[in-house]
Design a protein around this motif. Structure first.
Motif, PDB file in Angstrom:
ATOM      1  N   HIS A 165       0.856  -1.185   0.000  1.00 43.42           N
ATOM      2  CA  HIS A 165       0.000   0.000   0.000  1.00 43.42           C
ATOM      3  C   HIS A 165       0.890   1.231   0.000  1.00 43.42           C
ATOM      4  O   HIS A 165       2.118   1.115   0.053  1.00 43.42           O
ATOM      5  CB  HIS A 165      -0.974   0.006   1.186  1.00 43.42           C
ATOM      6  CG  HIS A 165      -0.348   0.084   2.539  1.00 43.42           C
ATOM      7  ND1 HIS A 165       0.499  -0.888   3.037  1.00 43.42           N
ATOM      8  CD2 HIS A 165      -0.426   1.028   3.521  1.00 43.42           C
ATOM      9  CE1 HIS A 165       0.889  -0.557   4.257  1.00 43.42           C
ATOM     10  NE2 HIS A 165       0.355   0.612   4.568  1.00 43.42           N
ATOM     11  N   GLY A 166       0.273   2.404  -0.041  1.00 42.12           N
ATOM     12  CA  GLY A 166       1.035   3.607  -0.292  1.00 42.12           C
ATOM     13  C   GLY A 166       1.523   4.391   0.895  1.00 42.12           C
ATOM     14  O   GLY A 166       2.093   5.476   0.722  1.00 42.12           O
ATOM     15  N   HIS A 167       1.320   3.933   2.135  1.00 44.27           N
ATOM     16  CA  HIS A 167       1.812   4.683   3.284  1.00 44.27           C
ATOM     17  C   HIS A 167       3.332   4.846   3.201  1.00 44.27           C
ATOM     18  O   HIS A 167       4.050   3.930   2.788  1.00 44.27           O
ATOM     19  CB  HIS A 167       1.405   4.000   4.585  1.00 44.27           C
ATOM     20  CG  HIS A 167      -0.016   4.280   4.970  1.00 44.27           C
ATOM     21  ND1 HIS A 167      -0.678   3.604   5.965  1.00 44.27           N
ATOM     22  CD2 HIS A 167      -0.916   5.193   4.504  1.00 44.27           C
ATOM     23  CE1 HIS A 167      -1.919   4.072   6.091  1.00 44.27           C
ATOM     24  NE2 HIS A 167      -2.082   5.036   5.213  1.00 44.27           N
ATOM     25  N   HIS A 168       3.816   6.032   3.630  1.00 44.13           N
ATOM     26  CA  HIS A 168       5.222   6.382   3.426  1.00 44.13           C
ATOM     27  C   HIS A 168       6.187   5.382   4.048  1.00 44.13           C
ATOM     28  O   HIS A 168       7.278   5.160   3.503  1.00 44.13           O
ATOM     29  CB  HIS A 168       5.485   7.779   3.998  1.00 44.13           C
ATOM     30  CG  HIS A 168       4.970   8.869   3.108  1.00 44.13           C
ATOM     31  ND1 HIS A 168       5.196  10.192   3.358  1.00 44.13           N
ATOM     32  CD2 HIS A 168       4.227   8.832   1.977  1.00 44.13           C
ATOM     33  CE1 HIS A 168       4.628  10.927   2.416  1.00 44.13           C
ATOM     34  NE2 HIS A 168       4.028  10.124   1.577  1.00 44.13           N
ATOM     35  N   ASP A 169       5.818   4.798   5.174  1.00 46.49           N
ATOM     36  CA  ASP A 169       6.758   3.883   5.820  1.00 46.49           C
ATOM     37  C   ASP A 169       6.958   2.599   5.021  1.00 46.49           C
ATOM     38  O   ASP A 169       7.893   1.836   5.283  1.00 46.49           O
ATOM     39  CB  ASP A 169       6.319   3.567   7.253  1.00 46.49           C
ATOM     40  CG  ASP A 169       4.900   3.038   7.343  1.00 46.49           C
ATOM     41  OD1 ASP A 169       4.017   3.598   6.666  1.00 46.49           O
ATOM     42  OD2 ASP A 169       4.660   2.074   8.095  1.00 46.49           O
ATOM     43  N   HIS A 170       6.111   2.375   4.022  1.00 41.33           N
ATOM     44  CA  HIS A 170       6.253   1.214   3.136  1.00 41.33           C
ATOM     45  C   HIS A 170       6.738   1.610   1.741  1.00 41.33           C
ATOM     46  O   HIS A 170       7.455   0.841   1.100  1.00 41.33           O
ATOM     47  CB  HIS A 170       4.918   0.482   2.986  1.00 41.33           C
ATOM     48  CG  HIS A 170       4.439  -0.143   4.250  1.00 41.33           C
ATOM     49  ND1 HIS A 170       4.544  -1.494   4.504  1.00 41.33           N
ATOM     50  CD2 HIS A 170       3.868   0.403   5.350  1.00 41.33           C
ATOM     51  CE1 HIS A 170       4.054  -1.751   5.709  1.00 41.33           C
ATOM     52  NE2 HIS A 170       3.637  -0.614   6.231  1.00 41.33           N
ATOM     53  N   ALA A 171       6.322   2.787   1.277  1.00 39.53           N
ATOM     54  CA  ALA A 171       6.468   3.112  -0.142  1.00 39.53           C
ATOM     55  C   ALA A 171       7.347   4.317  -0.445  1.00 39.53           C
ATOM     56  O   ALA A 171       7.698   4.531  -1.606  1.00 39.53           O
ATOM     57  CB  ALA A 171       5.077   3.350  -0.738  1.00 39.53           C
ATOM     58  N   GLU A 172       7.701   5.100   0.549  1.00 39.15           N
ATOM     59  CA  GLU A 172       8.417   6.348   0.266  1.00 39.15           C
ATOM     60  C   GLU A 172       9.737   6.108  -0.463  1.00 39.15           C
ATOM     61  O   GLU A 172      10.150   6.887  -1.318  1.00 39.15           O
ATOM     62  CB  GLU A 172       8.683   7.106   1.574  1.00 39.15           C
ATOM     63  CG  GLU A 172       9.343   8.456   1.368  1.00 39.15           C
ATOM     64  CD  GLU A 172       9.712   9.136   2.674  1.00 39.15           C
ATOM     65  OE1 GLU A 172       9.722  10.378   2.704  1.00 39.15           O
ATOM     66  OE2 GLU A 172      10.010   8.408   3.655  1.00 39.15           O
ATOM     67  N   GLY A 173      10.423   5.020  -0.128  1.00 39.18           N
ATOM     68  CA  GLY A 173      11.714   4.738  -0.740  1.00 39.18           C
ATOM     69  C   GLY A 173      11.633   4.033  -2.081  1.00 39.18           C
ATOM     70  O   GLY A 173      12.674   3.739  -2.687  1.00 39.18           O
ATOM     71  N   ALA A 174      10.422   3.791  -2.581  1.00 38.73           N
ATOM     72  CA  ALA A 174      10.273   2.971  -3.786  1.00 38.73           C
ATOM     73  C   ALA A 174      10.931   3.610  -5.009  1.00 38.73           C
ATOM     74  O   ALA A 174      11.561   2.921  -5.816  1.00 38.73           O
ATOM     75  CB  ALA A 174       8.795   2.696  -4.060  1.00 38.73           C
TER      76      ALA A 174
END
Length: 276
Positions: free
Chosen positions: A87-96
């Motif tokens: 999902h898109g929450h920053h703690d999962h996706a910010e570094g993508a």
């Protein structure tokens, strides 16, 4: 977010870079907090005899962490071939985005805004990189774009933030909806019965060895919280903040803002079903 103690089963967490199952390795991001528990679990997934790997949730924009994920894969003789987002929450996706630059890979997600140079991702998709078989599950509730990933060969489920390794998660109102969340939990529980899923590999917290027990615990917990919110409203509490102070009095106050999102989702659910 966590507002309860340990879940059923035998929680365990492999060392950073260590195996959690035959096909899954966890690299823990250095972003611990009340909301992220020990930090974000970035998962490297591959067939043991393949030189290609899939990464789930590269995590926050932390250069050292992103490079540690790549180094861990390379140490095992693997090259990252594709990145998936739960999902898109920053703690999962910010570094993508940065991770895609470092690895030269595409990023696949349900939300089109999060995709980078790759296809979308949704229910029924099967990731087959390097011979891997990873089934994509649509599991809205925590957020509208939440996905889980079923790894049949290891009888395992990558649960993102739908089920945490410790405590319970929040329903991120208004994007997250309680009715969707409960439906998604029931679908995940069906996997434990129909597909023999035993292990939960969460987005935060330790690995859980009793998938069915953990999901049952979540369903019971949600039912209890919902009943408490309904009773609070019947007793004259009206605003979400009033309900939080009463229902979540046993929870660390630092978690009350997150609890208020869940309460708003619960109030919407009760209203939609004519219960308040």
């Amino acid at each position: 977010m966590t507002d309860t103690g340990d879940l059923p089963g035998r929680p365990r967490q492999g060392a950073v870079g260590g195996p959690a199952t035959a096909r899954a390795v966890c690299v823990l991001a250095p972003n611990p907090s009340a909301m992220t528990l020990d930090g974000t679990n970035t998962w490297i997934v591959s067939e043991p005899d393949s030189d290609l790997a899939v990464v789930i949730d590269p995590g926050p924009l932390d250069e050292n962490h992103l490079r540690a994920v790549i180094a861990t894969a390379e140490a095992a003789g693997k090259r990252v071939a594709v990145t998936l987002l739960s999902h898109g929450h920053h703690d999962h996706a910010e570094g993508a985005g940065r991770f895609a630059e470092l690895t030269g890979t595409s990023v696949r997600a349900l939300d089109p805004k999060l995709r980078l140079g790759g296809e979308g991702l949704g229910l029924g998709d099967v990731i087959t990189t390097g011979g891997l078989e990873l089934h994509v599950l649509s599991t809205p509730g925590h957020t509208a774009d939440s996905l889980c990933f079923h790894l049949p060969a290891d009888r395992a489920l990558f649960s993102g933030d739908m089920v945490l390794g410790r405590g319970t998660t929040m329903v991120a109102h208004p994007d997250g909806r309680l009715g969707d969340y409960l439906d998604s939990l029931r679908r995940l529980r069906a996997l434990t019965v129909d597909e023999g899923v035993e292990t939960v590999l969460p987005g935060h917290g330790p690995v859980l060895d009793d998938a069915r027990g953990a999901i049952d615990y979540y369903l019971v917990h949600r039912a209890k919280r919902l009943a408490q919110v309904e009773t609070a409203v019947e007793n004259g509490l009206r605003t979400p903040s009033e309900v939080v102070a009463h229902v979540y009095a046993d929870v660390d106050r630092s978690l009350w803002p997150a609890a208020e999102l869940s309460v708003r989702a619960q109030l919407d659910y009760l209203g939609e079903h004519g219960l308040i």
